[in-house]
Design an enzyme around this catalytic site. Structure first.
Site, PDB file in Angstrom:
ATOM      1  N   CYS A   1      -2.667  -3.224   3.596  1.00 34.62           N
ATOM      2  CA  CYS A   1      -2.328  -4.433   4.375  1.00 34.62           C
ATOM      3  C   CYS A   1      -2.794  -5.739   3.746  1.00 34.62           C
ATOM      4  CB  CYS A   1      -2.863  -4.371   5.809  1.00 34.62           C
ATOM      5  SG  CYS A   1      -2.188  -3.043   6.773  1.00 34.62           S
TER       6      CYS A   1
ATOM      7  N   HIS B   1      -3.339 -10.936  11.058  1.00 35.13           N
ATOM      8  CA  HIS B   1      -2.735  -9.653  10.700  1.00 35.13           C
ATOM      9  C   HIS B   1      -2.543  -8.857  11.991  1.00 35.13           C
ATOM     10  CE1 HIS B   1      -1.829  -5.816   9.043  1.00 35.13           C
ATOM     11  NE2 HIS B   1      -2.922  -5.273   9.563  1.00 35.13           N
TER      12      HIS B   1
ATOM     13  N   GLU C   1       0.843  -1.185   0.000  1.00 36.44           N
ATOM     14  CA  GLU C   1       0.000   0.000   0.000  1.00 36.44           C
ATOM     15  C   GLU C   1       0.889   1.249   0.000  1.00 36.44           C
ATOM     16  OE1 GLU C   1      -1.648  -0.484   4.310  1.00 36.44           O
ATOM     17  OE2 GLU C   1      -1.395   1.654   3.927  1.00 36.44           O
TER      18      GLU C   1
END
Lengths: 423, 423
Positions: free
Chosen positions: A117, A242, A85
């Site tokens: 992400c 994550h 990103e």
């Protein structure tokens, strides 16, 4: 060509910059209460860079590290896709920049997959589908998941980090995606980068946590529905999440445990503090067994956005022998929002490899004043052309690609530090 | 699930804005010699937008147009991927924004594929591979290729344009990719967008033409090598090229004809003007037969970056009945650079559909002064927050999604003009 089988992860490498700051130093510098970042966020250290590294350079560094360590020639690669990103030249993808490191190989598919992400996971899915497709050329795929996570001064700054993941993908892999997967996509302004001239995002932290947990629950419920009776424990031997910061992964685990228990115990109410307190106690060993090892690297590196979920997997592979048949559930979350839950199965034993700990051990700690100065330089450089970076090259690890200069047409030129063998 | 076959393009739609300028007006306004844009570039008109449309809105418009025209429910879609080089909120992909138009469907894979003019092709490849892969969920794929091509005042401005393509992808399609494909990727600074606070690219026009032609020749040679004896004529009944402007497609055709003849006629030298002049004469009918129809829409719309190659296909489908068994060679080029050549085969007759000509006929011509004013507004808006666009909504076609306002946190809110049936 015969159809390939057991397509998955042949190798996974992590690049972390050589400089970092301590989160307790940052607490002091920010005049925050002791433990705000170290306990509140669960982070101990945070990787950072100066003006010598950018998204092109860290992606190149991990690409070269992956190829050299696993003795792969560019001619063996048929696809290279980047998940990121972080934007350098808006229209030009990082992939095209990386082609300059793959001499004499040009017929390589893939470009950049883009969403906060999440891009790395889409790149992984795309590359595996390519190998399964009739268009596969028999070669290997490479996925790079890299980002520079930086925030303006203030409460979000300690949730930054820098890192790049390189994944080699092909048939007969030890770690294979087993097609148990689901996604959850929605329009949300929880974290985004609407200010063109700034490297920093706009973040609604509280809302973003809720978005993450909502996507997590939806994915978890959907996978349980697809598999019938599966539970948190039976769905995966290990869980990787994550990790914008460590505490978020703890929240994630307890959220799905709570979802799970509420749906299976008729009189259990996760919102009832007493019941939850009792159950919570029993959940800690489960957390330690299934999740904790996957979170160790992240605590010392910080958020690396697209690479974060894969750094969790790398962490697990660093601290655990993954026995044949064991499964790992992966939860990817990218703000905006894009989320997927999928499962990896070990087709053969994956021996733990603690090489990355040497890189961590060799890092140089910066004081927060120096870190802050470097961030100010980055802010100024963001729109600049015609300059030479000032940070010392000797601070970079062997084999690091670095920015040599930016010319009057904003073109970026790179060099590489000498690549002395690490072992 | 049984393996799907004949995966390809089920439907292809094009959205063009309702406003345009005339290239001869622009020649006058720019005080250029008559014919510089209309003959030199081969462009007659150029689509443009004001401050009511952005990359999110045009992508939403074509998505809704595609679904409504072909009566597709969101629940029938399993994958949605965007190819673009136009950035709105840096980290947030357009895909997540579009989820707000797919009510009650959340498990939809795909995000944004990113590289100047090339993302749409990668999105197409990814989506077809997904349907061929073991992870396919039995649903349809949608690819949106959309961009806003705008340049600062000067020689590149007439090579702009605006448009969005929507492609519905699934098994048993009339137009199928036949796996004859190759790619050429390289690091080049021919066109890029390194200035964060500007919507405009930095372009080295002459170098970019050379990059395009080099990639084209490399792809063509590689396909000929793969297929043995195939020639320009035998490789495809029709040829569609990425079209930054019309004359570039003419150059492209004559370049590969020249490559082809040089390799097959022992004493032919394309650099010898006399020989080339003679051959050239014979090539014109071949151009007319194989390429010309595919270039007609582009001349009136301009460059639409990621959608450009697909607009060529749409143009062919507008002016030609494509008989069963006919093949179309597609050449995609994105600066930076990423290029692919691939082939589409008609599995059944595709009847020409001239619906798009009605949209072209209903357009409103702006004078160049008004266009220039609108571009200045866009320049100012690029970093702005907290504003309401000023351009009249009545100028938008029925069913157009438009920007209603941007709030103090740079969040963008959209509405849609009433969708009266077009036919």
């Amino acid at each position: 060509m015969s159809r390939p089988s057991n397509i998955g992860i042949l190798a996974l490498e992590l690049y972390i910059p050589k400089t970092y700051i301590s989160q307790s130093d940052l607490e002091l510098y920010d005049k925050e209460s002791k433990g705000k970042y170290t306990i509140g966020l669960g982070q101990t250290e945070m990787s950072c860079i100066g003006d010598r590294e950018d998204i092109n350079s860290i992606s190149a560094t991990i690409l070269l590290q992956l190829l050299e360590k696993h003795k792969i020639c560019p001619s063996q690669i048929g696809r290279l896709e980047i998940g990121t990103e972080t934007i350098q030249d808006k229209s030009k993808s990082i992939k095209t920049y990386l082609m300059s490191y793959l001499q004499n190989s040009y017929n390589i598919e893939g470009i950049t997959s883009y969403n906060a992400c999440y891009g790395g996971v889409q790149a992984l899915f795309n590359t595996i589908a390519w190998i399964e497709s009739s268009s596969w050329d028999g070669k290997l795929g490479v996925v790079i998941a890299s980002d520079i996570a930086v925030y303006e001064k203030g409460p979000a700054r300690p949730t930054g980090g820098v890192g790049a993941i390189g994944i080699l993908i092909g048939p007969n892999a030890p770690l294979v995606l087993d097609n148990l997967r689901t996604s959850y996509m929605e329009h949300a302004y929880d974290f985004y980068k609407p200010i063109p001239s700034s490297e920093y995002p706009v973040v609604d932290g509280h809302f973003s946590v809720n978005c993450y947990l909502k996507a997590l629950s939806q994915c978890f419920e959907d996978l349980k529905r697809k598999t019938g009776v599966m539970t948190l424990a039976s769905l995966g031997d290990y869980w990787c999440f994550h990790a914008p910061y460590h505490k978020m992964t703890v929240k994630a685990f307890f959220q799905i445990a709570s979802d799970d228990l509420s749906s299976r115990l008729p009189h259990f109410d996760a919102k009832d503090k007493q019941s939850w307190g009792i159950v919570n106690e029993y959940l800690r060993p489960l957390w330690n067994e299934k999740c904790e090892k996957a979170t160790r690297l992240g605590k010392r590196v910080g958020n690396i956005y697209c690479g974060s979920l894969f750094m969790s997997l790398k962490s697990l592979m660093t601290f655990e022998n993954i026995e044949e048949g064991k499964s790992i559930v992966m939860f990817a979350y990218g703000s905006g929002l894009a989320a997927s839950m999928f499962r990896i199965v070990a087709r053969r034993k994956v021996q733990m490899d603690q090489g990355i700990l040497m890189d961590l051990g060799k890092r140089v700690k910066l004081n927060v004043e120096e870190y802050t100065r470097r961030m100010s330089v980055r802010e100024k450089d963001y729109e600049r052309k015609g300059f030479v970076p000032i940070d010392p090259i000797r601070e970079l690890a062997p084999g690091t690609v670095y920015l040599d200069r930016v010319d009057e047409k904003w073109r970026r030129f790179y060099k590489r530090t000498e690549n002395t063998p690490k072992l």
